[in-house]
Design an enzyme around this catalytic site. Structure first.
Site, PDB file in Angstrom:
ATOM      1  N   HIS A  63       0.870  -1.188   0.000  1.00  0.00           N
ATOM      2  CA  HIS A  63       0.000   0.000   0.000  1.00  0.00           C
ATOM      3  C   HIS A  63       0.903   1.232   0.000  1.00  0.00           C
ATOM      4  O   HIS A  63       1.283   1.754   1.052  1.00  0.00           O
ATOM      5  CB  HIS A  63      -0.908  -0.038   1.235  1.00  0.00           C
ATOM      6  CG  HIS A  63      -1.910   1.068   1.299  1.00  0.00           C
ATOM      7  ND1 HIS A  63      -3.070   0.960   2.041  1.00  0.00           N
ATOM      8  CD2 HIS A  63      -1.946   2.303   0.734  1.00  0.00           C
ATOM      9  CE1 HIS A  63      -3.765   2.085   1.922  1.00  0.00           C
ATOM     10  NE2 HIS A  63      -3.092   2.924   1.146  1.00  0.00           N
ATOM     11  N   HIS A  65       1.184   4.811  -2.486  1.00  0.00           N
ATOM     12  CA  HIS A  65       0.791   5.608  -3.658  1.00  0.00           C
ATOM     13  C   HIS A  65       2.064   6.244  -4.188  1.00  0.00           C
ATOM     14  O   HIS A  65       2.695   7.041  -3.471  1.00  0.00           O
ATOM     15  CB  HIS A  65      -0.212   6.691  -3.257  1.00  0.00           C
ATOM     16  CG  HIS A  65      -1.444   6.134  -2.608  1.00  0.00           C
ATOM     17  ND1 HIS A  65      -2.618   5.937  -3.292  1.00  0.00           N
ATOM     18  CD2 HIS A  65      -1.674   5.701  -1.334  1.00  0.00           C
ATOM     19  CE1 HIS A  65      -3.524   5.428  -2.479  1.00  0.00           C
ATOM     20  NE2 HIS A  65      -2.980   5.271  -1.281  1.00  0.00           N
ATOM     21  N   HIS A 243      -9.568   1.018  -1.162  1.00  0.00           N
ATOM     22  CA  HIS A 243      -9.526   1.680   0.141  1.00  0.00           C
ATOM     23  C   HIS A 243     -10.934   1.613   0.727  1.00  0.00           C
ATOM     24  O   HIS A 243     -11.910   1.950   0.044  1.00  0.00           O
ATOM     25  CB  HIS A 243      -9.147   3.150  -0.005  1.00  0.00           C
ATOM     26  CG  HIS A 243      -7.694   3.392  -0.267  1.00  0.00           C
ATOM     27  ND1 HIS A 243      -7.003   2.806  -1.280  1.00  0.00           N
ATOM     28  CD2 HIS A 243      -6.800   4.189   0.393  1.00  0.00           C
ATOM     29  CE1 HIS A 243      -5.746   3.224  -1.246  1.00  0.00           C
ATOM     30  NE2 HIS A 243      -5.599   4.063  -0.245  1.00  0.00           N
ATOM     31  N   GLU A 246     -11.123   3.553   6.091  1.00  0.00           N
ATOM     32  CA  GLU A 246     -10.076   4.460   6.594  1.00  0.00           C
ATOM     33  C   GLU A 246     -10.812   5.567   7.355  1.00  0.00           C
ATOM     34  O   GLU A 246     -10.714   5.661   8.560  1.00  0.00           O
ATOM     35  CB  GLU A 246      -9.267   5.029   5.420  1.00  0.00           C
ATOM     36  CG  GLU A 246      -8.198   6.038   5.826  1.00  0.00           C
ATOM     37  CD  GLU A 246      -7.504   6.704   4.613  1.00  0.00           C
ATOM     38  OE1 GLU A 246      -8.030   6.629   3.486  1.00  0.00           O
ATOM     39  OE2 GLU A 246      -6.434   7.317   4.830  1.00  0.00           O
ATOM     40  N   ASP A 324       1.843   4.074   2.708  1.00  0.00           N
ATOM     41  CA  ASP A 324       0.778   4.904   2.122  1.00  0.00           C
ATOM     42  C   ASP A 324       1.349   6.039   1.255  1.00  0.00           C
ATOM     43  O   ASP A 324       1.416   5.899   0.029  1.00  0.00           O
ATOM     44  CB  ASP A 324      -0.150   5.452   3.208  1.00  0.00           C
ATOM     45  CG  ASP A 324      -1.562   5.696   2.714  1.00  0.00           C
ATOM     46  OD1 ASP A 324      -1.858   5.364   1.552  1.00  0.00           O
ATOM     47  OD2 ASP A 324      -2.397   6.208   3.490  1.00  0.00           O
ATOM     48  N   ASP A 325       1.713   7.165   1.886  1.00  0.00           N
ATOM     49  CA  ASP A 325       2.271   8.317   1.178  1.00  0.00           C
ATOM     50  C   ASP A 325       3.495   8.792   1.961  1.00  0.00           C
ATOM     51  O   ASP A 325       3.433   9.802   2.679  1.00  0.00           O
ATOM     52  CB  ASP A 325       1.218   9.435   1.088  1.00  0.00           C
ATOM     53  CG  ASP A 325      -0.016   8.977   0.326  1.00  0.00           C
ATOM     54  OD1 ASP A 325       0.012   8.972  -0.912  1.00  0.00           O
ATOM     55  OD2 ASP A 325      -1.001   8.601   0.991  1.00  0.00           O
TER      56      ASP A 325
HETATM   57  N1  HPA Z   1      -6.458   7.505   1.212  1.00  0.00           N
HETATM   58  C1  HPA Z   1      -7.191   7.693   0.105  1.00  0.00           C
HETATM   59  N2  HPA Z   1      -6.673   8.115  -1.023  1.00  0.00           N
HETATM   60  C2  HPA Z   1      -5.374   8.340  -1.089  1.00  0.00           C
HETATM   61  C3  HPA Z   1      -4.566   8.161   0.002  1.00  0.00           C
HETATM   62  C4  HPA Z   1      -5.131   7.717   1.219  1.00  0.00           C
HETATM   63  O1  HPA Z   1      -4.475   7.538   2.262  1.00  0.00           O
HETATM   64  N3  HPA Z   1      -3.310   8.475  -0.393  1.00  0.00           N
HETATM   65  C5  HPA Z   1      -3.380   8.816  -1.690  1.00  0.00           C
HETATM   66  N4  HPA Z   1      -4.618   8.742  -2.121  1.00  0.00           N
HETATM   67 ZN    ZN Z   2      -3.764   4.771   0.521  1.00  0.00          ZN
END
Ligand code: HPA
Ligand code: ZN
Length: 386
Positions: A63, A65, A243, A246, A324-325
């Site tokens: 996971h 991006h 996703h 969250e 994630d990012d």
């Molecule tokens: N959640 C949803 N969309 C996203 C995320 C995330 O953490 N990071 C990049 N796009």
């Molecule tokens: Zn994500």
């Protein structure tokens, strides 16, 4: 292409004499059977040792991006090179904007950052920087999300995006020994028709990506909105992830499973609000790709010490740890592992092993690759025994 870097013979030879080896190969019971006996002496692994083990262990990242790996320095370099005006005066000013209050406040900054990506070389440079960083964290396999609509909406051709990422992926495989797969994500704040057009535009590059996902603003955009495009992706033989849970409610996780028919849930941490759903996720061994630092930065939890990973593991769920990012949330995958274990002393060496092992079990690769990486993981744990 896409061969793992693990040499099984070397892994076998490096296993210390006298330590009984684990049965190799994916173990479908690992998440379901917390009482399973393992030959590793988990209770005697000290805390400092465990943190080092987490760094040293081979792992898969499931996971991430790729646009979220764009560091501020590279954003400014690409902006200069491409003549793109940014709403931030400097790298420091951009970093100061990384004070998020929820998912949407992050996405606004994230899409602004991605606007500097114009050429195939830019996508290559972004992905290459991540692959080098991932290899440094002993990631041996990574499945990277990319958001084509963020780029095609600005007039960038789909081929530019995919060819750039693919070029970096092939270089990572040959120069870093990293196994790489691409997963195309649809932006859920846009329409399903837009997602259908995006999938159609990507089909000429079908051999360069292995699956589709669903990301961006979750609230108000339930998975059911994308039923047709996921059905079409399934017909094309693509893997499916989304996703869910969250910021969104457990009902979104159920819809991702029942309507979209996903094979993994990205995040999914809100499942705990629905005990029947938790039982189902455990029974079906449905992987959750959890991102601890992201969850804290986007205020899903008040701190890492409040994260529900211990509860998810105790419920027998197939949890994995991911970044994630990473450029926006303060750390790459090893930072996520180490800070999580520093913040939650109740997490054990056995939990560490399960999280790492789950990353291979949940990966979209064949059993032979899983077995090789599992063997390497076992030998790293065994070598760290006191
Ligand atoms: N959640 C949803 N969309 C996203 C995320 C995330 O953490 N990071 C990049 N796009
Ligand atoms: Zn994500």
């Amino acid at each position: 292409m896409q061969k793992p870097r693990i040499d099984s013979r070397r892994a076998r030879e490096s296993f210390p004499a006298g330590v009984r080896r684990l049965k190799v190969g994916p173990n479908p019971d690992l998440c379901l059977d917390p009482a399973m006996t393992l030959p590793i002496d988990f209770p005697h692994i000290s805390r400092p040792h465990l943190l080092q083990l987490l760094r040293d262990a081979p792992k898969a990242e499931l996971h991430i991006h790729i646009e979220g790996s764009l560091e501020p320095e590279l954003i400014f370099e690409l902006a200069r090179r491409n003549g793109v005006a940014l709403p931030y005066a400097s790298v420091d000013a951009l970093r100061q904007a990384y004070a998020f209050t929820n998912l949407q406040s992050f996405l606004d900054v994230y899409y602004a950052g991605a606007s500097v990506l114009i050429t195939e070389d830019d996508f290559d440079a972004m992905a290459w920087a991540y692959f080098r960083r991932a290899a440094h964290d002993n990631v041996v396999h990574t499945e990277i999300f990319f958001d084509p609509q963020t780029h095609t909406a600005r007039g960038i051709d789909m081929g530019v995006v995919i060819r750039g990422l693919d070029r970096a992926a092939r270089r990572a495989e040959s120069e870093l020994g990293l196994s790489v797969r691409l997963i195309l994500c649809f932006l859920r704040h846009l329409s399903e028709d837009d997602a259908l057009a995006t999938l159609a535009a990507a089909m000429p590059y079908r051999d360069r990506f292995i699956g589709v996902g669903l990301d961006s603003s979750e609230m108000g955009h339930p998975p059911g909105k994308f039923e047709r495009v996921f059905a079409r992706a399934r017909e094309a033989g693509l893997h499916l992830v989304a996703h869910a849970g969250e910021e969104g409610p457990p009902a979104y996780i159920r819809a991702a499973l029942d309507v979209l028919k996903v094979q993994r849930i990205d995040h999914g941490v809100r499942c705990v609000e629905d005990p029947e759903l938790v039982a189902r996720l455990a029974r079906e061994r449905m992987p959750l790709t959890v991102c601890p630092l992201s969850n804290v930065k986007l205020r899903v939890f008040d701190g890492l010490d409040r994260h529900n990973i211990p509860a998810l593991l105790a419920a027998g769920l197939c949890v994995t740890v991911n970044s994630d990012d990473p450029a926006y949330f303060g750390g790459y995958v090893n930072d996520n592992f180490v800070q999580l274990f520093e913040s939650l002393p109740q997490l054990t060496a056995r939990d560490a092993y399960a999280l790492l092992r789950n990353s291979f079990d949940a990966a979209f690769v064949d059993d032979e690759d899983k077995a090789l990486w599992t063997e390497e993981l076992d030998s790293v744990f065994a070598a760290h025994e006191p």
